[in-house]
Design a protein around this motif. Sequence first.
Motif, PDB file in Angstrom:
ATOM      1  N   LYS A 118       2.636   4.638  -3.820  1.00 34.08           N
ATOM      2  CA  LYS A 118       1.424   5.460  -3.825  1.00 34.08           C
ATOM      3  C   LYS A 118       1.063   5.983  -2.429  1.00 34.08           C
ATOM      4  CE  LYS A 118      -0.401   3.697  -8.138  1.00 34.08           C
ATOM      5  NZ  LYS A 118      -1.304   2.743  -8.822  1.00 34.08           N
ATOM      6  N   LYS A 119       1.436   5.263  -1.387  1.00 36.21           N
ATOM      7  CA  LYS A 119       1.227   5.806  -0.035  1.00 36.21           C
ATOM      8  C   LYS A 119       2.102   7.040   0.161  1.00 36.21           C
ATOM      9  CE  LYS A 119      -0.207   1.676   2.605  1.00 36.21           C
ATOM     10  NZ  LYS A 119       0.307   0.596   3.503  1.00 36.21           N
ATOM     11  N   THR A 164       0.418   9.840  -1.756  1.00 35.56           N
ATOM     12  CA  THR A 164      -0.812  10.263  -1.090  1.00 35.56           C
ATOM     13  C   THR A 164      -0.532  11.122   0.132  1.00 35.56           C
ATOM     14  OG1 THR A 164      -1.922   8.243  -1.822  1.00 35.56           O
ATOM     15  CG2 THR A 164      -2.928   9.419   0.024  1.00 35.56           C
ATOM     16  N   THR A 173      -1.468   8.473   5.996  1.00 31.51           N
ATOM     17  CA  THR A 173      -2.572   7.737   5.365  1.00 31.51           C
ATOM     18  C   THR A 173      -3.389   7.014   6.438  1.00 31.51           C
ATOM     19  OG1 THR A 173      -1.107   5.850   4.913  1.00 31.51           O
ATOM     20  CG2 THR A 173      -1.429   7.455   3.138  1.00 31.51           C
ATOM     21  N   HIS A 222     -10.263   7.744  -2.976  1.00 32.14           N
ATOM     22  CA  HIS A 222      -9.369   6.776  -3.616  1.00 32.14           C
ATOM     23  C   HIS A 222      -9.626   6.671  -5.124  1.00 32.14           C
ATOM     24  CE1 HIS A 222     -13.010   4.541  -2.612  1.00 32.14           C
ATOM     25  NE2 HIS A 222     -12.712   3.728  -3.592  1.00 32.14           N
ATOM     26  N   ASN A 260      -7.135  11.138  -8.652  1.00 36.55           N
ATOM     27  CA  ASN A 260      -5.698  11.088  -8.979  1.00 36.55           C
ATOM     28  C   ASN A 260      -5.302   9.833  -9.770  1.00 36.55           C
ATOM     29  OD1 ASN A 260      -3.882  13.336  -7.346  1.00 36.55           O
ATOM     30  ND2 ASN A 260      -5.858  12.985  -6.381  1.00 36.55           N
ATOM     31  N   ILE A 264      -4.180   7.190  -5.119  1.00 38.36           N
ATOM     32  CA  ILE A 264      -4.491   7.484  -3.714  1.00 38.36           C
ATOM     33  C   ILE A 264      -4.699   6.209  -2.887  1.00 38.36           C
ATOM     34  CG2 ILE A 264      -6.090   8.678  -2.154  1.00 38.36           C
ATOM     35  CD1 ILE A 264      -4.359  10.501  -3.992  1.00 38.36           C
TER      36      ILE A 264
END
Lengths: 132, 132, 132, 132
Positions: free
Chosen positions: A56-57, A60, A68, A85, A88, A92
């Motif tokens: 997910k990072k 993002t 991030t 956060h 999505n 995020i």
Amino acid sequence: MSVTLADAKRMIEAGEKKAAEIGQPMNIAVADAGGNIVAHVRMDGAWIGSIDISQKKAYTSRAFDITTKDLAEHSQSGNQFFGIHASNNGKIMIFAGGVPLKKEGQVVGAVGVSGGSGEQDHTVAEAAATAF
Amino acid sequence: MSVTLADAKRMIEAGEKKAAEIGQPMNIAVADAGGNIVAHVRMDGAWIGSIDISQKKAYTSRAFDITTKDLAEHSQSGNQFFGIHASNNGKIMIFAGGVPLKKEGQVVGAVGVSGGSGEQDHTVAEAAATAF
Amino acid sequence: MSVTLADAKRMIEAGEKKAAEIGQPMNIAVADAGGNIVAHVRMDGAWIGSIDISQKKAYTSRAFDITTKDLAEHSQSGNQFFGIHASNNGKIMIFAGGVPLKKEGQVVGAVGVSGGSGEQDHTVAEAAATAF
Amino acid sequence: MSVTLADAKRMIEAGEKKAAEIGQPMNIAVADAGGNIVAHVRMDGAWIGSIDISQKKAYTSRAFDITTKDLAEHSQSGNQFFGIHASNNGKIMIFAGGVPLKKEGQVVGAVGVSGGSGEQDHTVAEAAATAF
């Protein structure tokens, strides 16, 4: 394709090498221009909660074309993106470890790393991104 | 198997005993090395909202090999893991009550407790973990 | 309280005994009148995918006051409740292993079992319910 | 650890080779004994919808110690596990491509493959599993 599997494997290898130097096992993921995962590895002994976070990072970082680590600053309580956060559908991540990949000035993908402190994660992600 | 059902029952019994001493009914859950639940009990009168929390504290504590009491500090606004609660599809709990279980220096599971104040939850989780 | 923790432990013990007889390790869960879990165990070697299923079979059986074996029939394609599994935010299980608990004609809770064939699950759930 | 990263990479390499032979790019994922992902690759040109599916097929195959090809049969309307796909919060895949990994008679992980027909996915997963 923006980021090939060969690219991703080369980056992950560089990330694994840096993580081994630091002595902290990591999860390392690479996403392409569409924000979709190309490859992911969990090094032996790395946190299982970081599988999801690393992927997910990467998403993002490509989703907003930003590290991030920088997004984290904008996302603290009181700042302009606080609450991002929740968007999505839970994809995020707003803490260090995601780094965009650039080609000719365009963001074409991202790396996401999770498994240590925010600083360690960012360092490993930078090492992986450099191999791009 | 990292944590057997017999281990889990022994820990839960110790946790129940401590909760009775404190006078606060609790939910107590035990997870194994994969973060998967081995056993859970809700003591009579304990909060129903804490069923889910106790199981997720156990998961979280194993997922990051840390007490959720310590994770809580890292996860406040301005700190390095702020936003981690948005990961792992809603399974991350960032307040006290989760304690990792160690065997020969390795984390092989975790206990999660919910039903009282953060301090009470942590105390009961420690009592359960000690029985491991 | 409709189903006490002592009740749940006694039922789970009976379920574990029946599962051992059959030679198939099981997940066994007990829910109260509110459909909320009172206790759960995963026997050593039982499927990790069945943790969630056993808890949700208990919920489902209380939610509709019916065995999930009977609900299964109504829920097949072409039948009156087809699609019911999409309700309740993913908490509805429509295959055998859930059995309601009755006291003086009222449903006051349920048992949910998962870990073997539908027939095995139902048999163990019946054994647990009988101990109520 | 049940399945090391070295194991996973060797299996993925074998899977990639088989996929290339078939001429169908695939997503290939490996999970450990806890059902947690060890590594994943998306071959160039493989479906982006299959990233998630390959990871979840690996989870499913370990969660129930069965190939998802066999689970598929049990999960059709009218059969004993119909509705199982609604469990485990959306992580259960009930079509071919997931294969358990065995060591000394115990299931210690699984491979999940997605990107082609069910038969192609299963063939590539078998090839990857054989390299274990």
